[in-house]
Write an enzyme that holds these catalytic residues in place. Sequence first.
Site, PDB file in Angstrom:
ATOM      1  N   ASN A  53       0.894  -1.510   0.177  1.00 32.16           N
ATOM      2  CA  ASN A  53       0.276   0.051   0.054  1.00 32.16           C
ATOM      3  C   ASN A  53       0.720   1.490  -0.163  1.00 32.16           C
ATOM      4  OD1 ASN A  53       0.214  -0.795   3.268  1.00 32.16           O
ATOM      5  ND2 ASN A  53      -0.913   0.925   3.580  1.00 32.16           N
ATOM      6  N   GLU A  97       3.945  -4.623  12.178  1.00 28.35           N
ATOM      7  CA  GLU A  97       2.623  -4.078  12.083  1.00 28.35           C
ATOM      8  C   GLU A  97       2.118  -4.511  11.118  1.00 28.35           C
ATOM      9  OE1 GLU A  97       5.554  -0.348  10.100  1.00 28.35           O
ATOM     10  OE2 GLU A  97       6.428  -0.444  11.852  1.00 28.35           O
ATOM     11  N   CYS A 104      -3.554   2.014   6.290  1.00 25.51           N
ATOM     12  CA  CYS A 104      -2.887   1.222   8.055  1.00 25.51           C
ATOM     13  C   CYS A 104      -4.205   2.146   8.541  1.00 25.51           C
ATOM     14  CB  CYS A 104      -2.122   0.557   8.029  1.00 25.51           C
ATOM     15  SG  CYS A 104      -0.626   1.047   8.307  1.00 25.51           S
ATOM     16  N   GLU A 126       8.464   0.507  15.957  1.00 23.70           N
ATOM     17  CA  GLU A 126       9.947   1.239  15.271  1.00 23.70           C
ATOM     18  C   GLU A 126       9.421   2.095  15.607  1.00 23.70           C
ATOM     19  OE1 GLU A 126      11.095  -1.109  11.837  1.00 23.70           O
ATOM     20  OE2 GLU A 126       9.653  -2.947  12.513  1.00 23.70           O
TER      21      GLU A 126
HETATM   22  P1  NAD Z   1      -0.277  -9.492   3.145  1.00 23.00           P
HETATM   23  O1  NAD Z   1      -0.283  -9.588   4.837  1.00 23.00           O
HETATM   24  O2  NAD Z   1      -2.004 -10.048   2.365  1.00 23.00           O
HETATM   25  O3  NAD Z   1       0.789  -9.290   2.374  1.00 23.00           O
HETATM   26  C1  NAD Z   1       1.868  -8.689   2.804  1.00 23.00           C
HETATM   27  C2  NAD Z   1       3.535  -9.404   2.611  1.00 23.00           C
HETATM   28  O4  NAD Z   1       3.244 -10.918   3.059  1.00 23.00           O
HETATM   29  C3  NAD Z   1       3.357  -9.541   1.327  1.00 23.00           C
HETATM   30  O5  NAD Z   1       4.722 -10.174   0.029  1.00 23.00           O
HETATM   31  C4  NAD Z   1       2.705 -11.613   1.233  1.00 23.00           C
HETATM   32  O6  NAD Z   1       3.572 -11.441  -0.258  1.00 23.00           O
HETATM   33  C5  NAD Z   1       3.278 -11.630   2.369  1.00 23.00           C
HETATM   34  N1  NAD Z   1       2.516 -13.235   2.497  1.00 23.00           N
HETATM   35  C6  NAD Z   1       1.698 -13.826   2.548  1.00 23.00           C
HETATM   36  N2  NAD Z   1       1.338 -14.333   2.792  1.00 23.00           N
HETATM   37  C7  NAD Z   1       3.111 -14.925   3.134  1.00 23.00           C
HETATM   38  C8  NAD Z   1       2.914 -15.758   4.781  1.00 23.00           C
HETATM   39  N3  NAD Z   1       2.162 -17.014   4.309  1.00 23.00           N
HETATM   40  N4  NAD Z   1       4.584 -16.295   5.042  1.00 23.00           N
HETATM   41  C9  NAD Z   1       5.334 -15.049   4.378  1.00 23.00           C
HETATM   42  N5  NAD Z   1       4.744 -14.367   3.546  1.00 23.00           N
HETATM   43  C10 NAD Z   1       3.558 -13.999   3.778  1.00 23.00           C
HETATM   44  O7  NAD Z   1      -0.698  -7.654   3.141  1.00 23.00           O
HETATM   45  P2  NAD Z   1      -0.911  -6.424   1.839  1.00 23.00           P
HETATM   46  O8  NAD Z   1      -2.698  -6.932   1.638  1.00 23.00           O
HETATM   47  O9  NAD Z   1       0.325  -6.995   1.149  1.00 23.00           O
HETATM   48  O10 NAD Z   1      -1.250  -5.765   3.181  1.00 23.00           O
HETATM   49  C11 NAD Z   1      -2.890  -4.991   3.474  1.00 23.00           C
HETATM   50  C12 NAD Z   1      -2.481  -4.498   5.046  1.00 23.00           C
HETATM   51  O11 NAD Z   1      -1.216  -4.754   5.303  1.00 23.00           O
HETATM   52  C13 NAD Z   1      -3.622  -4.549   5.709  1.00 23.00           C
HETATM   53  O12 NAD Z   1      -4.065  -5.566   6.577  1.00 23.00           O
HETATM   54  C14 NAD Z   1      -2.748  -3.399   6.369  1.00 23.00           C
HETATM   55  O13 NAD Z   1      -3.712  -2.835   7.521  1.00 23.00           O
HETATM   56  C15 NAD Z   1      -1.311  -3.605   6.425  1.00 23.00           C
HETATM   57  N6  NAD Z   1      -0.813  -2.608   7.476  1.00 23.00           N
HETATM   58  C16 NAD Z   1      -0.086  -2.505   8.223  1.00 23.00           C
HETATM   59  C17 NAD Z   1       0.612  -1.643   8.324  1.00 23.00           C
HETATM   60  C18 NAD Z   1       1.131  -0.819   9.693  1.00 23.00           C
HETATM   61  O14 NAD Z   1       1.994   0.078   9.771  1.00 23.00           O
HETATM   62  N7  NAD Z   1       0.041  -1.110  10.865  1.00 23.00           N
HETATM   63  C19 NAD Z   1       1.215  -1.214   7.454  1.00 23.00           C
HETATM   64  C20 NAD Z   1      -0.285  -0.600   5.850  1.00 23.00           C
HETATM   65  C21 NAD Z   1       0.359  -1.980   5.804  1.00 23.00           C
END
Ligand code: NAD
Length: 496
Positions: free
Chosen positions: A165, A264, A298, A477
């Site tokens: 994102n 996060e 997020c 962080e």
């Molecule tokens: P996601 O969890 O689907 O994917 C994130 C990353 O994890 C990707 O690179 C993906 O390939 C990898 N991944 C997926 N399954 C995995 C596994 N089993 N093992 C290892 N890696 C794996 O998240 P997304 O859809 O890319 O991002 C959106 C989410 O991120 C939302 O829930 C949002 O709230 C969160 N987010 C949180 C913050 C924060 O600071 N708290 C910041 C940005 C986004």
Amino acid sequence: MSNSASNQSSTVQFRHFIDGSFCDSSDNRTFLKRNPADNRIVGHVAEGGRSEIDRAVQASRTALEGPWGKMSVEERSALLYKVADEITRRFDDFVAAEMADTGQPKSMMEHAFIPRGAANFKIFADVVKNVPNESFQTPTPDGAGALNYAIRVPKGVVGVICPWNAPLLLMTWKVAPALACGNTVIVKPSEETPGTATLLGEVMSAVGIPDGVYNVVHGFGKDSAGELLTQHPGVDAITFTGETRTGAAIMKAGADLIRDVSFELGGKNAGVIFADCDFDAAVDSAVRSVFLNCGQVCLGTERLYVERPIFDRFVAALKDRAETLKPGHPEAKTTTLGPLISQEHRNKVLSYYEKARQEGATVVTGGGVPKLEGELAEGAWVEPTIWTGLPETAAVVTEEIFGPCCHIAPFDSEEEVIRRANATEYGLSTTIWTKDLSRAHRVAAKIDVGITWVNSWFLRDLRTPFGGSKQSGIGREGGVHSLEFYTELRNICVKL
Ligand code: NAD
């Protein structure tokens, strides 16, 4: 044409960056990346597997023993300043790469996301030069005493798993402190956003970051590069930003390795608007916190609680503003709303639009798909959407949607709104709007989240602790707090 992205038959190839060189997967597997604004193919991305993760781990372990491991903090810090300067020098390339990957408006890349990517390197280059130290004079029975002090050493090889994102911003938020502290990194960018992580490999080479210090392996999560990274015994720590349930899978995958994680995760953030607020400023802020990046932030707001005397006026004002948002080509100056990241994510968001209807919501505005003409007709667009009238148990009030939408509910008392803001499994952020500062402090202290903004939103000072409580994360962080995760503390006790 860059080294990392070669143009063969009019398609860009996004390659891994391992041990200072760009390379394909050993089995030459690739997958397609499309621009969500118009569904055109951006390029083919190398799909990493066990062989690439093994090679990246080997390279990053070797680099720890090489020149990188022997550098002083000042030398590392100077190199990180050069990384920031080189990102700035290649600003247009980074803007173009991120725009192609996400389809978001160019203005947002130029004014927020790419500058923050460069700023992350500068802040941690400074922070690491001012590490707080502790030492104790410890009494001993012979009266001579002992001196206890602690030193900080790098954790080692850090796996950095990123979402889509705000790709450069969120990746460098982890890569910069990891490198500042002397670690090496293996980045697994989101499969949706391979561009800027790849470009950063070129930057690292250009400024002289030694081979193997920054590695990128592209691929997917489960049964792919992401999961393989989390299971590799040669990785010393995992830092992850993404969905809460992915965080749980990563914890399970690495459980036997007893390894540090920094997470996060997701959120379902509440905005609390008291009747005495600066009304126009609160509406302006709500427009940004609900719809910025097409709601894919997020820290964004998906639940708004508005004190009853101004509820109807606030709903009407937000509706008017939502209806002026203009979806369009990322390059067009008039565009104020981008698409969702993919057709798959659009299906998820639209399923919530449908659920809201089924659960009896009043659809104040939106709820569907806008009609875009020409090349944009195939994009992952949805309408900015506002609902009212749902109970607190409704799916769109409890579950993270990650789209340009929110539910607005009225409230009557401070106690009530604190209870409702806290009635979620998440605890990432909240915003409070009031001119009564005593009330602001009182309410802020009672809402269980990692970060609370009073009369503002997304006002970030990179030295402050950042992270979520409850299911929104593990650890903090930012500034010196990042040092807690990216270094190991060693206690040394010297008998005098
Ligand atoms: P996601 O969890 O689907 O994917 C994130 C990353 O994890 C990707 O690179 C993906 O390939 C990898 N991944 C997926 N399954 C995995 C596994 N089993 N093992 C290892 N890696 C794996 O998240 P997304 O859809 O890319 O991002 C959106 C989410 O991120 C939302 O829930 C949002 O709230 C969160 N987010 C949180 C913050 C924060 O600071 N708290 C910041 C940005 C986004």
